[in-house]
Design a protein around this motif. Structure first.
Motif, short mmCIF file in Angstrom:
data_model
loop_
_atom_site.label_atom_id
_atom_site.label_comp_id
_atom_site.label_asym_id
_atom_site.label_seq_id
_atom_site.Cartn_x
_atom_site.Cartn_y
_atom_site.Cartn_z
N ASN A 94 -3.02 18.98 -0.05
CA ASN A 94 -3.48 17.96 0.89
C ASN A 94 -4.35 16.88 0.25
N THR A 95 -4.19 16.67 -1.04
CA THR A 95 -4.87 15.55 -1.70
C THR A 95 -4.01 14.31 -1.53
N LEU A 96 -4.65 13.23 -1.08
CA LEU A 96 -3.93 11.96 -0.91
C LEU A 96 -4.09 11.12 -2.18
N TYR A 97 -2.97 10.65 -2.72
CA TYR A 97 -2.99 9.72 -3.85
C TYR A 97 -2.49 8.38 -3.31
N LYS A 98 -3.38 7.38 -3.21
CA LYS A 98 -2.93 6.10 -2.66
C LYS A 98 -3.21 4.97 -3.64
N GLN A 99 -2.42 3.92 -3.50
CA GLN A 99 -2.52 2.83 -4.46
C GLN A 99 -2.12 1.52 -3.79
N GLN A 154 0.89 -1.17 0.00
CA GLN A 154 0.00 0.00 0.00
C GLN A 154 0.92 1.21 0.00
N VAL A 155 0.78 2.10 -0.98
CA VAL A 155 1.64 3.29 -1.03
C VAL A 155 0.77 4.54 -1.19
N GLY A 156 1.34 5.68 -0.87
CA GLY A 156 0.61 6.93 -1.07
C GLY A 156 1.47 8.14 -0.82
N PHE A 157 1.04 9.27 -1.40
CA PHE A 157 1.68 10.55 -1.10
C PHE A 157 0.60 11.62 -1.03
N VAL A 158 0.95 12.74 -0.40
CA VAL A 158 0.03 13.85 -0.25
C VAL A 158 0.65 15.07 -0.93
N ASP A 159 -0.12 15.74 -1.80
CA ASP A 159 0.44 16.92 -2.47
C ASP A 159 0.22 18.16 -1.61
#
Ligand SMILES: *[C@@H]1O[C@H](CO)[C@@H](O)[C@H](O)[C@H]1NC(C)=O
Ligand SMILES: *[C@@H]1O[C@H](CO)[C@@H](O)[C@H](O)[C@H]1NC(C)=O
Ligand SMILES: *[C@@H]1O[C@H](CO)[C@@H](O)[C@H](O)[C@H]1NC(C)=O
Length: 196
Positions: free
Chosen positions: A114-119, A106-111
């Motif tokens: 403050n939008t979370l992009y997870k995958q 499970q990975v993710g980053f926040v721009d």
């Protein structure tokens, strides 16, 4: 004319998007080096090795492999035993291109909005974490460990752990209480957890 200047400036900025350029093909300590100077053998330990019991990052940056100085690239091999995490962190100087070669993650980053992009990644997937953004990787599998290889667009990407940099340094307690709108007791519990 002004448009030309703006355009040229844009090109210069693009050219400077990575580490500073060097004026030689590579930086050599003397003139008797050979191919061994361009070879790093520290990852041979992975061949036939066991997974560690906690998350482990094996770095190959210019600190471990000085030949990378000036080449704008580096690697990190990430080993995730079952149910383990690479806690939220930042690389201030490079984007990270992660290739999952075993297990799932499970990975993710926040721009900065403050939008979370997870995958959820499966073997063979590649995911990019843009430069300087808060991100994490988590192996939520209770049976399979995971192995990933990350490439960086800097010989020295740097890593800043969010939990450690915020809660395990000597930032004045009152600053943290006010920043998080939380009581000292709540934040003390987080700090004590990190002191280990
Ligand atoms: C030149 O540098 C290489 C790589 O650091 C080192 O292994 C070698 O001993 C050096 N040779 C001399 C003559 O200093
Ligand atoms: C981990 O897996 C469990 C069981 O499948 C699930 O309930 C939980 O939400 C997962 N956690 C994350 C962070 O994905
Ligand atoms: C927190 O800081 C202490 C003292 O510097 C150190 O021993 C400990 O490893 C740090 N904890 C983490 C999670 O980095």
């Amino acid at each position: 004319m002004i448009l030309h200047l703006v355009f040229m400036f844009a090109i210069i900025c693009i050219a400077n998007a990575g580490d500073p350029n060097i004026l030689t093909e590579f930086i050599a300590p003397n003139n008797t080096i050979d191919a061994n100077y361009f070879t790093f053998t520290g990852m041979r330990q992975l061949v036939g090795g066991e997974y560690p019991t906690t998350f482990k990052a094996l770095k190959v940056t210019m600190n471990e492999f000085p030949t990378l100085n000036g080449q704008s690239v580096s690697y990190v091999v990430l080993e995730f035993p079952i149910v383990s995490i690479n806690p939220v962190h930042i690389h201030p100087r490079a984007s990270e291109l992660m290739f999952l070669v075993s297990g799932s993650l499970q990975v993710g980053f926040v721009d900065t909005s403050n939008t979370l992009y997870k995958q959820t990644l499966q073997i063979g997937d590649i995911f990019v974490f843009p430069k300087g953004l808060v991100h994490f990787q988590y192996n939520n599998d209770t049976k399979e460990p995971a192995l990933a290889i990350s490439a960086f667009g800097s010989a020295n990407p740097g890593t800043q752990s969010i939990p450690t940099s915020v809660f395990n340094t000597s930032i004045f307690e009152g600053i943290l209480d006010a920043s998080f709108h939380a009581t000292r007791a709540t934040l003390r519990r987080i700090e004590d957890g990190l002191k280990g």
